[in-house]
Design an enzyme around this catalytic site. Structure first.
Site, short mmCIF file in Angstrom:
data_model
loop_
_atom_site.label_atom_id
_atom_site.label_comp_id
_atom_site.label_asym_id
_atom_site.label_seq_id
_atom_site.Cartn_x
_atom_site.Cartn_y
_atom_site.Cartn_z
N GLU A 158 50.74 58.73 9.99
CA GLU A 158 49.63 58.84 9.03
C GLU A 158 49.82 58.01 7.77
OE1 GLU A 158 48.79 62.95 8.24
OE2 GLU A 158 48.34 63.39 10.32
N GLU A 351 48.83 64.60 17.14
CA GLU A 351 48.78 65.86 16.38
C GLU A 351 47.40 66.46 16.51
OE1 GLU A 351 49.80 65.92 12.19
OE2 GLU A 351 51.60 64.71 12.56
O1 IFM Z 1 51.86 68.99 8.30
C1 IFM Z 1 51.06 67.85 8.41
C2 IFM Z 1 51.81 66.72 9.06
O2 IFM Z 1 52.99 66.44 8.38
C3 IFM Z 1 50.97 65.47 9.09
N1 IFM Z 1 49.68 65.73 9.68
C4 IFM Z 1 48.94 66.88 9.21
C5 IFM Z 1 49.82 68.13 9.24
C6 IFM Z 1 49.02 69.34 8.72
O3 IFM Z 1 48.61 69.13 7.41
#
Ligand code: IFM
Length: 436
Positions: A158, A351
Site C-alpha cells: 500500500e 488483503e
Molecule cells: O492493518 C492494515 C494493514 O497494515 C494495511 N492494510 C489495511 C489494514 C487495516 O487497516
C-alpha cells in the site's frame, strides 16, 4: 459452517491460493531486538495513537511464531503473507525469518513475504530518491538468504496509504503533512518497487507481485464539480499507483508534481510483475470541496484539498466505521480488467477483512462470506483471480488506532498474549476445506 452465511461458497479455480496476511510491525514486538523504525519514532510522540499504545510487544509473534504457525496449519491455509522488517534485517537478525520460513515450509504453508510494510528504518526518508536504492540493496540481502525456500514475493504494501496517511496528512508515521507535495514519496516508493523487482529477478525469482490498495470511487452526485473531484481522487488512489506499473505512464496531470526526471524512471517502474496484488476494503464517496473539514476513514482532512469525502449511507459499517460493500470488489476488479486489458497480470487479493470485536464474530463471517462471493463474481466475469488473503490472522497493532480495532480471525489478549481462535477462524477453515 461454511454454509452459515448463505449457502455453499462457489468453487474457485483449481490451484487458487487461499491465505491470511499480517505485517511485521503490527505483530512481531521484540522492538528491543532491532533498529528503530519511523513507526517507533512516531508512536513515541504524544497523541499519535488513539490508545497511547506502541508496537513494542504487539502480539510478541517474534517469540511465539511457532504457536502462530500452528494456528496457520490448523486453519488449513495454503499461504501466509507476512512482512520482513527492514530495521530487523539492518540489525543483522535475518535468523528470525529463516526460522519462520523453515517452520512454515515444514507445516505445508507457503511463505509469501512482503518486503516493505511501512516500517521504514528511522533515519531513512522516502522524500529522498536514494531510499529506493537502499531498499533494493536490502531486498537483495533478503532474497539471497531466503530465496532457496521463498518463491513468491511482494515488494511493497500500500504505497498509496503510506504516502497519503504518512506523508500528506501526517496521521501515520513519519507524520509529515505535505498534502499534494507528498507526491515524490509515491514516486520513490514505485521506483523502489521496480528496483526490487530487478533485484529479485537477479536472484532467480519468477513469482513477484505488489500489494496495492484500491477501491471504487463513487462521485457524490452527477454534478460536474462532484464528478471532477471524484476523478481527481480516483487518480490519486487508483491510477497513480497502477498506471505506471501496468501502462508505463503516469496519469494526466501528475507528472508536474513529481520530482524532475520521474518520467525517465518509468521503464523501471513498469518492470513486469507476475501478478498484481489488490488490497480491498471499501469504496469512497467523493464530492467537490465544501470549504470545511471533512473526514477520511475517521481522519479529519484539512481544508484546501480539491475534494471532500462524503458518507456512504444505508450500509452497515464495521467497528472502524468503514462501509461494508462487497460488490465494490467485483466492480473494482472488472473495472481494472476493462482499463488495463492484457496489461493486467493475474490478480491476487492480498488483503480483505474487517474490524469487529468479540469471539463469536458473526459480523466478520458475514463480511468475508459476502466478499468471497463478490470475488467469485469477478472470476465469473472473466477476471483472472489467483488468490485471496484475509486481513488478518491475529488481532494486532492497527497503526494510529493502536489495539482498539480487531481485524483477526484469532483473538489476542494483549495483557496475557493468549491466542483464541474466533468463530470466523472455524468458519474460514470450513470454507477452505470445502474448496479442497
Ligand atoms: O492493518 C492494515 C494493514 O497494515 C494495511 N492494510 C489495511 C489494514 C487495516 O487497516
Amino acid at each position: 459452517m461454511a454454509t452459515d452465511a448463505g449457502g455453499p461458497i462457489p468453487r474457485f479455480p483449481a490451484g487458487f491460493l487461499w491465505g491470511v496476511s499480517t505485517s511485521a510491525h503490527q505483530i512481531e514486538g521484540a522492538a528491543d531486538r532491532r533498529e528503530p523504525s519511523v513507526w517507533d519514532v512516531f508512536t513515541a510522540g504524544p497523541g499519535r495513537v488513539r490508545d497511547g499504545s506502541t508496537a513494542a510487544v504487539a502480539c510478541d509473534h517474534y517469540h511465539r511464531h511457532r504457536e502462530d504457525v500452528a494456528l496457520l496449519a490448523g486453519l488449513g491455509v495454503r499461504a501466509y503473507r507476512f512482512s520482513v522488517s527492514w530495521p530487523r534485517v539492518r540489525s543483522g537478525d535475518l535468523g528470525f525469518y529463516d526460522r519462520l520460513v523453515d517452520d512454515l515450509c515444514a507445516a505445508g504453508v507457503r511463505p509469501v513475504p512482503t518486503l516493505f510494510h511501512w516500517d521504514l528504518p528511522a533515519g531513512l526518508d522516502w522524500r529522498q530518491r536514494d531510499t529506493a536504492s537502499r531498499f533494493a540493496e536490502y531486498v537483495s540481502v533478503v532474497a539471497g538468504r531466503l530465496g532457496d525456500r521463498v518463491t513468491k514475493w511482494i515488494t511493497l504494501n500500500e504505497p498509496a496509504e503510506h504516502t497519503l496517511l504518512g506523508h500528506a496528512l501526517g496521521v501515520h508515521a513519519p507524520g509529515e503533512r505535505l498534502l499534494l507535495d507528498a507526491l515524490p514519496v509515491a514516486h520513490h516508493q514505485l521506483l523502489a518497487h521496480g528496483l526490487a523487482v530487478r533485484a529479485l529477478r537477479a536472484h532467480g525469482a519468477t513469482d513477484i507481485g505488489i500489494a496495492n490498495s484500491h477501491g471504487p470511487t463513487w462521485p457524490a452526485s452527477r454534478e460536474p464539480a462532484d464528478v471532477a473531484a471524484a476523478e481527481f481522487y480516483d487518480t490519486l488512489l487508483n491510477r497513480l499507483f497502477a498506471d505506471p506499473l501496468l501502462l508505463g505512464r503516469y496519469p494526466d496531470g501528475i507528472v508536474a508534481s513529481l520530482p524532475g526526471g520521474a518520467e525517465a524512471d518509468l521503464e523501471v517502474l513498469a518492470e513486469p510483475v507476475d501478478w498484481y496484488g489488490v488490497n480491498y476494503y471499501a469504496p469512497t464517496r467523493i464530492g467537490a470541496p465544501r470549504g470545511g473539514r471533512t473526514g477520511f476513514g475517521g481522519v479529519p482532512l484539512p481544508a484546501g484539498l480539491p475534494f471532500s469525502v462524503r458518507e456512504i449511507e444505508d450500509r452497515p459499517v464495521t467497528d472502524s466505521g468503514w462501509p461494508v460493500v462487497p460488490e465494490g470488489l467485483t466492480d473494482l476488479l472488472t473495472a481494472f480488467r476493462d482499463r488495463y486489458g492484457d496489461r493486467l497480470p493475474p490478480v491476487v487479493v492480498t488483503e480483505n477483512g474487517c474490524s469487529y470485536g468479540g469471539l463469536d464474530d458473526q459480523d466478520r463471517i458475514a463480511y468475508l462470506d459476502g466478499h468471497i462471493r463478490a470475488l467469485h463474481r469477478a472470476v465469473e466475469a472473466g477476471v483472472d483471480v489467483r488468490g485471496y488473503f484475509v486481513w488478518s490472522l491475529l488481532d494486532n497493532f492497527e497503526w494510529a488506532q493502536g489495539y482498539t480495532q480487531r481485524f483477526g480471525l484469532v483473538h489476542v489478549d494483549f495483557e496475557t498474549l493468549e491466542r483464541t481462535p474466533k468463530a470466523s477462524y472455524a468458519w474460514f477453515r470450513e470454507v477452505l476445506r470445502a474448496q479442497g
